[in-house]
Motif scaffolding. Structure first.
Motif: not given
Length: 282
Positions: A126-142
């Motif tokens: 679950x922590x690893x999945x949360x880390x992936x969500x944090x990474x993609x949280x700024x997706x509007x800038x990609x």
């Protein structure tokens, strides 16, 4: 404290080499992904073939079709996806998404190997999945095409996790056979490159990066990992493996390919911390 034998140290050497995979791939930037895959495996496979010959010949290459399908499919599939992900998405984010594979190994070990998943392992996942969500949280800038790269990075993680879990069912395959898998991956990569890409002649910097890739992360690391997983302590290697995404991302930042902002640092902590929890669970 687990007993650290020579095989476990060999597996640790593979982890150290993999920390340099992303930065060397970026040093070869400009080379099409399938071409880079083919060239890296050609170097690694040639060096591995020389090592196999020195150890007594090529009889180890005579393996059943299932072993070849597993070896070539895992090695070629993972690296083709990985190099494409780094080319199409921001390298630091794609690199960390790829390093969800240790957590996926934990999940796949239940249905494939019949291993029990306890609450601590599930917390780590679950922590690893949360880390992936944090990474993609700024997706509007990609950039729009970055999402294809992120999808490929997740494909990397699933491919390597499946390859690693299934390897336990093929423990009788000798390590020397990896040389044949690498060379077959090089041929497959070259054929796919001819179909989908145009050849780019490397400059001096790219040649050096390709040589280092083939000698280390796309070469010696596979032989060392095979030794470590089959004859070493997989629990200790699994724990140490979660230092790789942190070291790899830091190297990318030092190379100038990433900025260690708060979002990236939090994602690194979640992915690495979740991995340690999952690996150390009884």
């Amino acid at each position: 404290m687990p007993f650290v034998n020579a095989a476990t140290l060999a597996g640790g050497g593979a982890l150290l080499l993999w920390a340099f995979l992303a930065v060397l791939a970026r040093a070869a930037a400009g080379i099409p992904p399938l071409q880079l895959t083919a060239m890296g495996f050609a170097v690694g496979g040639t060096l591995g073939l020389a090592w196999a010959l020195a150890r007594g010949g090529l009889s180890a290459l005579r393996q059943p079709p299932i072993a070849w399908a597993h070896g070539v499919g895992g090695l070629f599939g993972y690296h083709a996806l990985y190099f494409a992900a780094l080319a199409w998405a921001p390298p630091a984010e794609a690199n960390l998404l790829n390093y969800l594979w240790p957590l996926l190994i934990v999940l796949l070990s239940a249905p494939i190997l019949g291993m029990r998943l306890g609450p601590w392992r599930l917390l780590g996942v679950a922590m690893g999945f949360a880390g992936s969500l944090v990474l993609l949280a700024g997706g509007a800038h990609f950039a729009p095409d970055a999402w294809a790269g992120f999808a490929l990075a997740l494909g990397c993680a699933f491919t390597w996790a499946l390859y690693s879990v299934l390897a336990r069912r093929l423990a009788e395959v000798p390590t020397e056979a990896v040389a044949g898998f690498c060379l077959a991956s090089a041929v497959l990569g070259l054929a796919a490159h001819a179909l989908f890409e145009s050849w780019v002649w490397p400059d001096a910097r790219q040649w050096l990066a390709i040589a280092l890739l083939g000698a280390g992360p796309v070469g010696a690391a596979f032989f060392l990992w095979d030794i470590g997983m089959k004859r070493g302590d997989p629990r200790l290697l699994g724990t140490l493996g979660y230092a790789v995404p942190v070291a790899s991302t830091v190297l990318l930042a030092l190379w100038g390919e990433a900025a260690l902002d708060g979002r990236l640092l939090l994602a690194m902590a979640l992915v690495a911390g979740g991995g340690v929890i999952a690996a150390r669970a009884k």
